[in-house]
Scaffold this motif. Structure first.
Motif, mmCIF file in Angstrom:
data_model
loop_
_atom_site.group_PDB
_atom_site.id
_atom_site.type_symbol
_atom_site.label_atom_id
_atom_site.label_comp_id
_atom_site.label_asym_id
_atom_site.label_seq_id
_atom_site.Cartn_x
_atom_site.Cartn_y
_atom_site.Cartn_z
ATOM 1 N N TYR A 46 3.574 16.699 -9.446
ATOM 2 C CA TYR A 46 4.902 16.471 -8.877
ATOM 3 C C TYR A 46 5.774 17.720 -9.013
ATOM 4 C CZ TYR A 46 9.569 14.357 -8.409
ATOM 5 O OH TYR A 46 10.855 14.076 -8.043
ATOM 6 N N ASN A 49 4.607 20.665 -6.883
ATOM 7 C CA ASN A 49 4.968 20.471 -5.475
ATOM 8 C C ASN A 49 6.436 20.785 -5.234
ATOM 9 O OD1 ASN A 49 2.425 19.786 -4.545
ATOM 10 N ND2 ASN A 49 2.712 17.613 -4.937
ATOM 11 N N ILE A 50 7.296 20.396 -6.165
ATOM 12 C CA ILE A 50 8.716 20.728 -6.016
ATOM 13 C C ILE A 50 8.891 22.245 -5.990
ATOM 14 C CG2 ILE A 50 10.967 20.741 -7.180
ATOM 15 C CD1 ILE A 50 10.317 17.915 -8.181
ATOM 16 N N ASN A 53 7.174 24.043 -2.845
ATOM 17 C CA ASN A 53 7.734 23.675 -1.547
ATOM 18 C C ASN A 53 9.157 24.180 -1.335
ATOM 19 O OD1 ASN A 53 5.423 22.409 -0.582
ATOM 20 N ND2 ASN A 53 5.943 20.487 -1.581
ATOM 21 N N ARG A 54 9.713 24.893 -2.292
ATOM 22 C CA ARG A 54 11.039 25.490 -2.119
ATOM 23 C C ARG A 54 10.958 26.930 -1.607
ATOM 24 N NH1 ARG A 54 13.679 22.204 -0.553
ATOM 25 N NH2 ARG A 54 15.352 23.681 -0.597
#
Length: 194
Positions: A46, A49-50, A53-54
């Motif tokens: 999790y 991915n944060i 994906n930024r």
């Protein structure tokens, strides 16, 4: 013309605020460390991915800051030579390029290595891969700290583009920015600035 310049100023400032992502990445990373093992669990997935994906939004914010900043120079009937004659503006430009270069390095080199190690590691992560993942994550955290320092310094210089501060005040503010960046690197900053 004044209305357009005002709109561009707001766009430029909003993008500078949105570029504060390195601070929040450091908070996430420091919170994850506090939780401890196991490496590679759902929480790791999790958080990874944060973080990864930024990248694209950060590139968009940087490009928008660059374009709006250059447009502000142009609309004030100045030439790009102002980047050489206005120290604050020139340094802001160079620092923005540095942020872009660091983000590019993370995006094309570090993050793919981390992703590849997680893909081959399985759950939980094999003991031989954990130190390699940890080393790459530490490098990414260090670069996020550099980016945070640069973003905050860039914001401080932005205030000085048309009305410079005394050199001593700029130096004091750079030291304060460095101290805050170090604090964000080492802790979750539970009380903000304090």
């Amino acid at each position: 013309m004044d209305t357009l310049i005002s709109i561009l100023k707001v766009i430029h400032i909003i993008n500078a605020i949105l570029m504060a992502w390195p601070f929040y990445a450091l908070v996430i990373v420091n919170q994850r460390v506090r939780l401890g093992p196991p490496l590679g669990d759902r929480l790791d997935t999790y958080l990874e991915n944060i973080i990864k994906n930024r990248t694209i939004p950060c590139f968009v914010f940087q490009a928008t800051a660059l374009v709006s900043g250059l447009a502000l120079v142009y609309l004030r009937s100045q030439s790009l030579g102002l980047l050489l004659t206005n120290p604050a503006l020139g340094l802001k430009f160079l620092l923005l390029l540095l942020i872009g270069a660091l983000l590019t390095f993370v995006h094309v080199s570090l993050q793919p290595q981390i992703d590849a190690l997680f893909a081959q590691a399985g759950t939980p992560v094999a003991a031989d891969l954990a130190p390699r993942i940890g080393a790459l994550r530490l490098r990414r955290k260090q670069l996020a700290s550099v980016c945070l320092f640069v973003v905050l310094t860039n914001a401080m210089l932005g205030v000085q583009v048309w009305t410079p501060f005394p050199i001593w005040l700029t130096a004091v503010l750079v030291v304060a920015i460095a101290a805050f960046t170090l604090r964000a690197y080492k802790s979750v900053t539970p009380y903000g600035w304090a």
